[in-house]
Design a protein around this motif. Structure first.
Motif, PDB file in Angstrom:
ATOM      1  N   UNK A 106     120.861  23.593 -14.856  1.00 55.89           N
ATOM      2  CA  UNK A 106     119.584  24.510 -15.125  1.00 55.89           C
ATOM      3  C   UNK A 106     119.520  24.813 -16.684  1.00 55.89           C
ATOM      4  N   UNK A 107     118.540  24.406 -17.334  1.00 52.47           N
ATOM      5  CA  UNK A 107     118.617  24.867 -18.735  1.00 52.47           C
ATOM      6  C   UNK A 107     117.994  26.401 -18.654  1.00 52.47           C
ATOM      7  N   UNK A 108     117.447  26.780 -17.744  1.00 52.74           N
ATOM      8  CA  UNK A 108     117.118  28.243 -17.641  1.00 52.74           C
ATOM      9  C   UNK A 108     118.366  29.147 -17.438  1.00 52.74           C
ATOM     10  N   UNK A 109     119.184  28.667 -16.439  1.00 54.26           N
ATOM     11  CA  UNK A 109     120.581  29.347 -16.047  1.00 54.26           C
ATOM     12  C   UNK A 109     121.316  29.303 -17.471  1.00 54.26           C
ATOM     13  N   UNK A 110     121.778  28.360 -18.096  1.00 51.70           N
ATOM     14  CA  UNK A 110     122.520  28.264 -19.378  1.00 51.70           C
ATOM     15  C   UNK A 110     121.897  29.110 -20.472  1.00 51.70           C
ATOM     16  N   UNK A 111     120.721  28.977 -20.521  1.00 48.76           N
ATOM     17  CA  UNK A 111     120.071  29.986 -21.681  1.00 48.76           C
ATOM     18  C   UNK A 111     120.387  31.517 -21.259  1.00 48.76           C
ATOM     19  N   UNK A 112     119.942  31.800 -20.025  1.00 49.27           N
ATOM     20  CA  UNK A 112     120.079  33.355 -19.395  1.00 49.27           C
ATOM     21  C   UNK A 112     121.529  33.539 -19.711  1.00 49.27           C
ATOM     22  N   UNK A 113     122.525  32.617 -19.187  1.00 43.03           N
ATOM     23  CA  UNK A 113     123.923  32.799 -19.314  1.00 43.03           C
ATOM     24  C   UNK A 113     124.197  32.998 -20.996  1.00 43.03           C
ATOM     25  N   UNK A 114     123.734  32.446 -21.788  1.00 39.88           N
ATOM     26  CA  UNK A 114     124.215  32.622 -23.242  1.00 39.88           C
ATOM     27  C   UNK A 114     123.722  34.181 -23.645  1.00 39.88           C
ATOM     28  N   UNK A 115     122.314  34.530 -23.098  1.00 38.72           N
ATOM     29  CA  UNK A 115     121.599  35.697 -23.401  1.00 38.72           C
ATOM     30  C   UNK A 115     122.599  36.880 -23.067  1.00 38.72           C
ATOM     31  N   UNK A 116     122.885  36.673 -21.690  1.00 36.73           N
ATOM     32  CA  UNK A 116     123.608  37.815 -20.999  1.00 36.73           C
ATOM     33  C   UNK A 116     125.134  38.123 -21.701  1.00 36.73           C
ATOM     34  N   UNK A 117     125.805  36.904 -22.072  1.00 33.90           N
ATOM     35  CA  UNK A 117     126.924  36.672 -22.619  1.00 33.90           C
ATOM     36  C   UNK A 117     127.031  37.402 -24.089  1.00 33.90           C
ATOM     37  N   UNK A 118     125.891  37.447 -24.758  1.00 34.65           N
ATOM     38  CA  UNK A 118     125.546  38.004 -25.932  1.00 34.65           C
ATOM     39  C   UNK A 118     125.559  39.474 -25.683  1.00 34.65           C
ATOM     40  N   UNK A 119     124.959  40.089 -24.612  1.00 41.02           N
ATOM     41  CA  UNK A 119     124.635  41.339 -24.456  1.00 41.02           C
ATOM     42  C   UNK A 119     125.985  42.023 -24.035  1.00 41.02           C
ATOM     43  N   UNK A 120     126.673  41.273 -22.914  1.00 40.85           N
ATOM     44  CA  UNK A 120     128.169  41.884 -22.557  1.00 40.85           C
ATOM     45  C   UNK A 120     128.902  41.838 -23.658  1.00 40.85           C
ATOM     46  N   UNK A 121     129.334  41.017 -24.397  1.00 38.20           N
ATOM     47  CA  UNK A 121     130.312  41.188 -25.409  1.00 38.20           C
ATOM     48  C   UNK A 121     129.957  42.245 -26.443  1.00 38.20           C
ATOM     49  N   UNK A 122     128.869  42.358 -26.670  1.00 43.06           N
ATOM     50  CA  UNK A 122     128.409  43.870 -27.410  1.00 43.06           C
ATOM     51  C   UNK A 122     128.723  45.023 -26.763  1.00 43.06           C
ATOM     52  N   UNK A 123     128.137  45.116 -25.170  1.00 47.17           N
ATOM     53  CA  UNK A 123     128.197  46.263 -24.561  1.00 47.17           C
ATOM     54  C   UNK A 123     129.708  47.069 -24.401  1.00 47.17           C
ATOM     55  N   UNK A 124     130.580  45.906 -23.932  1.00 44.62           N
ATOM     56  CA  UNK A 124     131.915  46.455 -23.895  1.00 44.62           C
ATOM     57  C   UNK A 124     132.605  46.886 -25.162  1.00 44.62           C
ATOM     58  N   UNK A 125     132.400  46.235 -25.993  1.00 38.44           N
ATOM     59  CA  UNK A 125     132.882  46.681 -27.615  1.00 38.44           C
ATOM     60  C   UNK A 125     132.209  47.915 -27.833  1.00 38.44           C
ATOM     61  N   UNK A 126     130.922  48.245 -27.673  1.00 44.44           N
ATOM     62  CA  UNK A 126     130.279  49.358 -28.115  1.00 44.44           C
ATOM     63  C   UNK A 126     130.838  50.501 -27.154  1.00 44.44           C
ATOM     64  N   UNK A 127     131.036  50.476 -26.014  1.00 43.56           N
ATOM     65  CA  UNK A 127     131.520  51.404 -24.933  1.00 43.56           C
ATOM     66  C   UNK A 127     132.943  51.894 -25.362  1.00 43.56           C
TER      67      UNK A 127
END
Length: 466
Positions: A106-127
């Protein structure tokens, strides 16, 4: 005053936790993406997850993501992680296309996966960063620091501590025994006491960390101080002086049970050699496929505009000073490969009209991607000089032959900084060699990618290209 970063790569058990956190959040992002889209994850998604995780961890090691960022900028750490994530998903796209999985995903799932990964990699480092900074502001984990030596190295380490609050260091001052007139900059230092006082404070537990910033040549003095500090619980670090910090690769190696300090060696030790070779092969094959029409057109142009062969091979020094044959499109009416090769100059009558165009645009260098495939050259490295020029300048430029600690390259750090073309004066060659040394000393896969990227935009042409 040189403010180059003192804190280098360090190994820390915490970095295993960082790898696990990144892997966990990338995996969690895929699960959340599938749930949001109402998708059940099957074996194909498990396969692509493994591809992304493997690629991310591989590129993280190659691009040194898990080095000590204590003295680095937070945005650099985050963008570094994002860049590696992007590379990993590009690998996934190539993998999915090559194994014909793209229609089953699913292209939508892969794209959403990438976006959420970008957010999560930033979030835990920021916290984690906020947590550390708050503890420092509360006075927790603050460590008292003393610097022994009113030297340039001492000033460098002080500037780094002052600039980076996240270190959690509280510098109580410099400690010296010499007269102020012998300080690196007399007006810069405010000495808090003698070296003996620093040692006594450390024995009382009033100092947690001591940076020993004395000249490397003061071996006996350093040994005496270290012997006295051995009776304390303070952490002691020796800060490299100007001589040590400017060595090509100052790292500890081992010969049996004996420790040695490497001074002149290739930066491609251990797994780095495999990493560099992998980079060269993959990039060279991809580029040759892309430029194959250009190679055909240029070959035809050379053949139709002047007499002689299309390709020209010239002797050069390769890795370790070994002789190699470097391939080029012929751009001159002559094929000089003797012991006395004359460099091309502006309006050189030996250069053909079509050859002048090739040299201005660096198209004459394209066959050297074949040299990369055969292992004689790298895509990025110091440009190879004619053997006669090597023999001439090795006698004139200090440490000149150290540029052969790596394979010569099609493009390099010196070239994108404007030091390409004719070296008609000694200072031009010295500047080229200076930038070559910078590349060798600071080599990384990320540095190579940066040079390749800059070459595309400004490295093919220049006022000195003729």
């Amino acid at each position: 005053m040189n403010n180059s970063q003192i804190f280098k790569t360090s190994s820390n058990s915490d970095f295993l936790i960082y790898r696990l956190l990144d892997s966990f959040f990338i995996t969690l992002s895929l699960i959340l993406s599938a749930n949001l889209y109402g998708l059940t994850l099957g074996k194909n998604y498990l396969l692509v997850l493994l591809v992304v995780l493997f690629s991310f961890l591989y590129f993280s090691e190659a691009l040194n993501l898990y080095r000590s960022w204590r003295a680095g900028k937070f945005r650099h750490m985050v963008t570094h992680a994002w860049g590696i994530l992007l590379l990993s998903f590009l690998v996934l796209l190539v993998f999915a296309f090559g194994f014909k999985l793209s229609e089953q995903l699913s292209r939508v799932t892969i794209a959403l996966w990438f976006v959420l990964s970008v957010i999560s990699l930033f979030s835990w480092r920021f916290a984690f960063r906020v947590y550390k900074l708050n503890r420092i502001k509360m006075g927790l984990n603050m460590r008292k620091v003393a610097i022994i030596g009113a030297t340039q190295a001492g000033a460098n380490i002080y500037n780094q501590i002052k600039e980076h609050d996240e270190l959690g260091y509280d510098c109580i001052g410099f400690f010296e025994d010499r007269e102020p007139s012998r300080y690196f900059e007399e007006s810069y230092f405010q000495v808090a006491g003698s070296i003996e006082q620093a040692i006594e404070m450390a024995k009382k537990g009033e100092i947690d960390v001591i940076f020993l910033a004395l000249p490397f040549k003061a071996e006996e003095r350093i040994a005496n101080i270290l012997a006295n500090l051995g009776d304390t619980t303070a952490d002691v670090h020796i800060v490299p002086d100007f001589l040590m910090s400017n060595l090509m690769h100052a790292r500890i190696d081992h010969v049996g049970d004996l420790d040695t300090l490497s001074v002149f060696e290739s930066p491609y030790f251990g797994s780095r050699q495999l990493l560099k070779r992998t980079e060269d092969i993959i990039a060279a094959i991809a580029i040759l496929v892309l430029i194959s029409p250009v190679l055909a057109i240029v070959s035809l142009g050379v053949k139709l505009t002047s007499k002689g062969p299309v390709l020209f091979k010239q002797d050069r020094y390769g890795l370790g000073g070994e002789h190699i044959k470097v391939w080029k499109f012929r751009s001159m009416s002559v094929q000089e490969n003797s012991c006395n090769v004359v460099q091309a100059t502006k309006n050189d009558v030996r250069i053909t009209k079509f050859g002048a165009f090739l040299r201005r645009t660096s198209l004459d260098e394209l066959p050297q991607f074949i040299n990369v495939i055969t292992g004689d050259m790298s895509i990025v490295g110091p440009r190879p000089h004619a053997v006669s020029h090597n023999e001439e300048y090795r006698k004139k430029v200090e440490f000149y032959m150290l540029r052969h600690k790596v394979k010569p390259g099609i493009t390099g750090w010196a070239q994108i900084n404007g030091w390409r073309g004719e070296t008609d004066t000694l200072d031009k060659m010295e500047k080229r060699v200076e930038f070559d040394f910078q590349y060798i000393k600071h080599w990384s896969l990320w540095f190579d990618i940066k040079i390749i990227f800059l070459t595309v935009f400004k490295g093919f042409t220049g006022k000195n290209a003729y």
